[in-house]
Design a protein around this motif. Structure first.
Motif: not given
Length: 175
Positions: A8-31
């Motif tokens: 499944p996509w969520y077990r792929e390494f490259w999916a998290w390499m792409v999504l991790a910075p985007l998730i971090a930006v959303v969290i930091v922006s919200s704060i």
């Protein structure tokens, strides 16, 4: 032949390499947005004409205080029961009560209005509910409603830095 089974996509390494910075930006922006909204600067007035007219009244308050030769000494007594004692001197009828306004230089939410009751002629006392530290602007006037401060007969102004002492003189502002 063995075909590789697809994960499944969520077990792929490259999916998290792409999504991790985007998730971090959303969290930091919200704060950042929540901090900016919660600790916003006090608003600057947008009615310059009205404030300009009120400046004239403020100057008259200072002139009346100078004409009455008014001056005061404010003494704060800190501890469990925080009180303030004001010694008012001048050529005036001493009112039963005075209003002392403590204005914080940065946070409007910390401002406090203290009603001072007359102990004897020219001597007033009141209770302080805010912790007093650093620097504050002081304004003393015979008008008890803080919203009507511009219509007071006279006013005295001063400044206190609690890191340097617990007493401050109040005088009519000179122009």
């Amino acid at each position: 032949m063995n075909e590789p089974t697809s994960k499944p996509w969520y077990r792929e390494f490259w999916a998290w390499m792409v999504l991790a910075p985007l998730i971090a930006v959303v969290i930091v922006s919200s704060i950042t947005v929540s901090l900016a909204v919660r600790h916003a600067d006090d608003k600057v007035t947008d009615n310059y004409y009205k404030d300009g007219r009120m400046y004239h009244f403020s100057a008259e308050q200072d002139q009346r205080a100078q004409a009455l030769q008014l001056a005061a000494m404010v003494q704060f007594q800190r501890g469990e029961d925080q009180t303030v004692v004001v010694e008012l001197n001048g050529n005036t009828d001493y009112p039963e009560k005075l209003l002392l306004t403590l204005s914080h230089p940065v946070e409007e939410d910390l401002d406090q209005h203290i009603v001072l009751s007359q102990l004897s002629v020219g001597r007033y006392s009141g209770s302080v509910t805010t912790e007093l530290n650093s620097r504050w602007y002081l304004r003393l006037m015979p008008e008890l409603d803080p919203e009507q401060h511009k219509s007071a007969e006279w006013r005295l102004k001063g400044e206190i830095n609690f890191e340097l002492g617990e007493a401050a003189p109040l005088n009519a502002a000179s122009r």
